[in-house]
Design a protein around this motif. Structure first.
Motif, short mmCIF file in Angstrom:
data_model
loop_
_atom_site.label_atom_id
_atom_site.label_comp_id
_atom_site.label_asym_id
_atom_site.label_seq_id
_atom_site.Cartn_x
_atom_site.Cartn_y
_atom_site.Cartn_z
N TYR B 61 0.99 -1.03 0.42
CA TYR B 61 -0.12 -0.07 0.03
C TYR B 61 0.69 1.32 0.34
O TYR B 61 0.39 2.24 -0.13
CB TYR B 61 -1.43 0.06 1.18
N SER B 62 2.09 1.05 0.50
CA SER B 62 3.10 2.35 0.71
C SER B 62 4.57 2.25 0.65
O SER B 62 4.58 0.82 1.04
CB SER B 62 2.22 3.59 1.95
N LEU B 64 6.36 2.63 2.99
CA LEU B 64 6.38 2.68 4.29
C LEU B 64 5.71 1.24 5.13
O LEU B 64 4.28 1.36 5.33
CB LEU B 64 6.36 3.81 5.77
N HIS B 66 4.41 -2.14 6.48
CA HIS B 66 4.10 -2.92 7.84
C HIS B 66 4.54 -4.34 7.75
O HIS B 66 4.56 -4.74 9.15
CB HIS B 66 2.67 -3.02 7.47
N ARG B 96 -7.13 5.46 -3.81
CA ARG B 96 -6.83 4.29 -2.76
C ARG B 96 -4.70 4.38 -3.81
O ARG B 96 -4.06 4.62 -3.10
CB ARG B 96 -7.01 3.36 -2.36
N ASN B 99 -1.81 7.06 -4.12
CA ASN B 99 -1.37 6.96 -2.65
C ASN B 99 -0.23 6.24 -3.44
O ASN B 99 1.14 6.97 -3.05
CB ASN B 99 -2.01 6.31 -1.96
N GLN B 103 3.84 8.15 -3.89
CA GLN B 103 5.31 7.65 -2.99
C GLN B 103 6.17 7.63 -4.05
O GLN B 103 7.52 7.62 -3.73
CB GLN B 103 5.08 7.09 -2.11
N SER B 253 6.26 12.75 15.65
CA SER B 253 5.36 11.60 15.19
C SER B 253 4.13 12.07 14.68
O SER B 253 3.46 10.88 14.57
CB SER B 253 4.50 10.56 17.17
N ASP B 257 1.23 11.85 9.73
CA ASP B 257 0.04 11.82 9.97
C ASP B 257 0.11 13.28 8.16
O ASP B 257 -0.26 13.69 7.15
CB ASP B 257 -0.28 13.34 10.69
N VAL B 260 0.51 12.31 5.02
CA VAL B 260 0.18 11.31 4.35
C VAL B 260 -1.29 11.97 4.01
O VAL B 260 -1.60 11.51 3.45
CB VAL B 260 -0.43 9.87 5.59
N ASN B 261 -1.15 12.74 4.58
CA ASN B 261 -2.52 13.95 4.77
C ASN B 261 -1.57 14.58 3.24
O ASN B 261 -2.36 14.81 2.10
CB ASN B 261 -2.92 15.22 5.62
N ASN B 264 -2.61 12.02 0.33
CA ASN B 264 -4.01 12.11 -0.05
C ASN B 264 -4.91 13.40 -0.67
O ASN B 264 -5.79 13.20 -1.37
CB ASN B 264 -4.30 11.76 1.57
N ASN B 268 -6.63 13.24 -3.84
CA ASN B 268 -7.23 13.47 -4.20
C ASN B 268 -8.07 14.42 -5.50
O ASN B 268 -9.08 14.48 -6.15
CB ASN B 268 -8.48 14.53 -3.07
#
Lengths: 78, 690
Positions: B61-62, B64, B66, B96, B99, B103, B253, B257, B260-261, B264, B268
């Protein structure tokens, strides 16, 4: 006023993401699948065994556990 | 002739593997669920001038990561040397997918977007303005429908064009993601510090990740450069930046966000400009309402399983018999040849009765059920049913403090435990991944089915060949499988409370859209695939096993063969558990492959020096009863079949995946102890009745 979480939204009701109220790993994952601010989310159905729900997010169907949905703060759509 | 390296990236389940297969004429197994590909696969595409090495990367998905498989993809995309990345997107959920595209744009390598599943999008009334998308992304965009030959040819041409012109093209960034001003200032400052390093990696991207304090990426860059990029100067700059961010009320931290915002927001913006969505059909939702319904969800799941078992049991006998007779004809011919060659008779005996018999047995017993079960299962998988199983069962896994995706790896275990164990990479949390690996062998794999079915038919159903007994055997097989599933839950729960204690981690499960499976193609591919698999296994496992077993049965110490000594040694041990020494020895010697356990048993009972073929189940039943088998023995053997250590190949896979002998040993001990325990209890309770 208590924050409204995605878990509180009824099936088929529209909601918009306000923020993800956690800093754990899941946050990044939720952002990756497109749950950023102002994204439309609609719960579609529950699982037989409970604890997880399928949501329509950006044209995909994605299941999120209630424990995690609780951390997604939303507002009801109009 | 140039060697050109191309990476195939994209979100999970957008059809990367299908495109990969079409481009390289490979037969990579594809499936309709997120996480099918867990490893980089490479294939070659040729044109008149060049060789294109195409890498099928795990879905991500990205950048970064997981999970393990996402890390594999990320490492390739960021650190590997290659000529072009093709990012495959699902046209119907472009928003989606963008994204990842954005990146990838950020790491600033040659990029091409392949808008796949364009036909599916059209059906959903989604129209993408490709020209505009190309402009906004500043990247070539090719539409594609992976099942059509024409669009694959077009994709091939586009790839060639792109690679040809890449040499002349400058890396100039017209499109960049813009972050909030204070982040941009910070990035610029870090970039300045990186100026003196000679890097292949985009500096802006690296600066961003240094700001994010991504230790993994920094370590990897240090590794490549063989120096520390975190110079004192950079450290000073970083602490200044942190101070300034604090003034702006931003915590490190929270940077993720913000990043990513920004991405996104841009996604969008592009999406709204390029994609027009018409009225959406609701057909899929009705299907989901039934398959995941509170009343029908579980029964439908069991029904699917039962139908697959039924068909497998019914049909697989015939090809099995053909193969047996084919191999016995071949045996005679082979023997004559060897005799003609004047090879000593002891060696002929070893080759024919040892190696040949075991190998052909494995092939004849294993191949037919696999060739029937696997395609059927694959059809269900391609249709998109597996994620629904995971969705239905998640509540139970949740209560066992494990991951709902374990249902996916569990399902894969039916085909082969090794596939299930490798597949556990889709589970992000290490603890839950280990649970999935340790419990995978509770699901009886294809190699166990034929023997379990034979025992069911002989002892529980009767040997009438009618529809009623077929249904009954299916029912009992289903119960046995349910026992395995129950044990999976139980052991997962116990592990979560003891050795692998922890809380259930978070995860998202994608319920992928239903797709009509391509029946003929699936059957052909999986038959081919399975045949190769079984043959490979026969060569690597059955041949050495055959050799070993022959020696045990033919080398005498005193007045008995080694095998008989072993049997006698284990006889008292077996009695505790309601079985005999032969059964215990067969399980021990059957470690290389589950499908040779039954033949070894027969060999011992008949006291013969080679594997024995049973001509009819009736003969076999008589033989077993003559050797003291009762219904209880049959039940115990079936239980031991489901609950014993994984076969040698599965053990090696566990070792490879966990990188630990401790967990491999644990994966052997847990099921074996459970199986023996159940047999012991059964024997204590009912032993006196038989």
């Amino acid at each position: 006023m208590k924050n409204l979480s995605l878990k509180d939204i009824y099936i088929d009701e529209d909601a918009y993401v306000l923020k993800i109220a956690t800093n754990s790993d899941i946050k990044r994952r939720l952002l990756d699948i497109g749950l950023s601010k102002n994204t439309l989310v609609t719960p579609l159905f529950d699982s037989v065994s409970g604890g997880i729900r399928a949501y329509k997010i950006r044209n995909s169907l994605i299941a999120i556990r209630d424990d995690d949905a609780e951390k997604i703060i939303v507002r009801r759509g109009l | 002739m140039r060697k050109i390296k191309i990476g195939l990236a994209g979100n999970p389940n957008v059809g990367k593997s299908t495109i990969f297969n079409s481009l390289t004429h490979s037969n990579q197994h594809t499936g309709n669920w997120a996480g099918k590909t867990v490893d980089n696969k490479v294939g070659i595409m040729k044109n008149d001038h060049d060789h294109f090495y195409i890498y099928d990367l795990p879905g991500t998905y990205s950048l970064l990561p997981h999970s393990e498989e996402e890390r594999i993809a990320r490492d390739f995309l960021v650190f590997e040397q290659y000529d072009l990345t093709i990012v495959v997107c699902d046209a119907s959920s472009l928003l989606r997918n963008l994204n990842l595209v954005l990146q990838l744009k950020e790491i600033n390598r040659d990029l091409m977007v392949c808008l796949n599943l364009i036909d599916e999008a059209e059906k959903k009334n989604i129209v993408v303005d490709v020209k505009r998308l190309e402009e906004l992304l500043d990247v070539p965009v090719v539409t594609c429908c992976a099942h059509s030959h024409r669009s694959i040819m077009a994709l091939k041409r586009a790839i060639c064009d792109q690679v040809m012109h890449a040499d002349k093209k400058q890396h100039e960034k017209k499109v960049t993601i813009s972050y909030p001003p204070f982040l941009e200032t910070a990035i610029a400052k870090i970039e300045d510090c990186l100026e003196r390093f000679n890097l292949d990696i985009d500096k802006r991207w690296l600066a961003l990740n240094i700001l994010r304090e991504d230790a993994l990426i920094i370590d990897q860059v240090n590794d490549i450069l063989k120096t520390d990029i975190m110079t004192d100067e950079l450290q000073r700059v970083l602490s200044d930046i942190k101070m300034e961010l604090l003034k702006e009320d931003v915590l490190i931290s929270e940077i993720d966000d913000l990043i990513v915002n920004s991405i996104n927001d841009m996604a969008n913006h592009i999406y709204e400009e390029c994609v027009h969505v018409g009225k959406h059909s609701l057909k899929e939702r009705y299907l989901d309402k039934i398959l995941t319904s509170k009343i029908w969800g579980i029964p439908i799941m069991l029904l699917f399983l039962a139908i697959i078992f039924l068909i497998t049991i019914k049909i697989s006998n015939y090809p099995s018999e053909w193969l047996f007779s084919l191999f016995s004809h071949l045996e005679i011919i082979l023997k004559e040849c060897l005799v003609d060659l004047k090879i000593p008779s002891i060696i002929i005996d070893m080759l024919i009765n040892g190696v040949y018999k075991v190998t052909t047995w494995v092939i004849s017993v294993m191949l037919p059920p696999m060739m029937i079960f696997f395609p059927l299962f694959t059809l269900l998988e391609d249709f998109g049913y597996l994620p629904r199983i995971a969705f239905n069962l998640d509540g139970i896994f949740h209560r066992c403090s494990s991951c709902g995706k374990q249902a996916l790896t569990m399902s894969m275990g039916f085909g082969c435990n090794c596939v299930g164990i490798t597949g556990a990479r889709i589970i992000d949390s290490k603890r839950e991944r280990l649970i999935a690996i340790l419990t995978n062998s509770f699901i009886p794999c294809n190699g166990k089915f034929p023997t379990i079915i034979a025992i069911i038919t002989m002892f529980f159903v009767g040997l009438n060949n009618n529809f009623k007994s077929l249904l009954l055997s299916t029912g009992i097989l289903l119960l046995i499988v349910l026992l395995g599933i129950l044990m999976t839950f139980l052991v997962s729960k116990i592990l979560s409370k003891t050795l692998l204690a922890g809380y259930p981690s978070s995860f998202v499960l994608e319920l992928t859209p239903f797709r009509r499976p391509r029946i003929v193609k699936t059957i052909i591919t999986s038959v081919f695939d399975r045949t190769l698999f079984v043959l490979f296994r026969a060569i690597t496992v059955a041949i050495p096993a055959g050799f070993f077993i022959w020696i045990l049965a033919n080398v005498n110490v005193g007045d008995m063969s080694l095998l008989n000594h072993l049997v006698n040694f284990f006889e008292p041990f077996g009695h505790w558990f309601g079985v005999d020494g032969v059964i215990i020895v067969s399980f021990l010697l059957g470690f290389p492959a589950n499908e040779i356990i039954m033949p070894i048993m027969l060999m011992c009972y008949l006291n013969s020096g080679t594997l024995v073929d049973y001509n009819s189940l009736l003969e076999l039943k008589t033989l077993l009863i003559d050797n003291g088998w009762t219904i209880l023995t049959a039940i115990s053997v079936v239980i031991l079949f489901v609950l014993h250590y994984p076969c040698s190949t599965a053990c090696l896979t566990i070792k490879k995946e966990t990188d630990s002998w401790y967990y491999t040993l644990l994966a052997c001990i847990i099921p074996t102890c459970l199986g023996l325990l159940i047999c012991l209890v059964l024997n204590l309770l009912f032993g006196s009745m038989f």
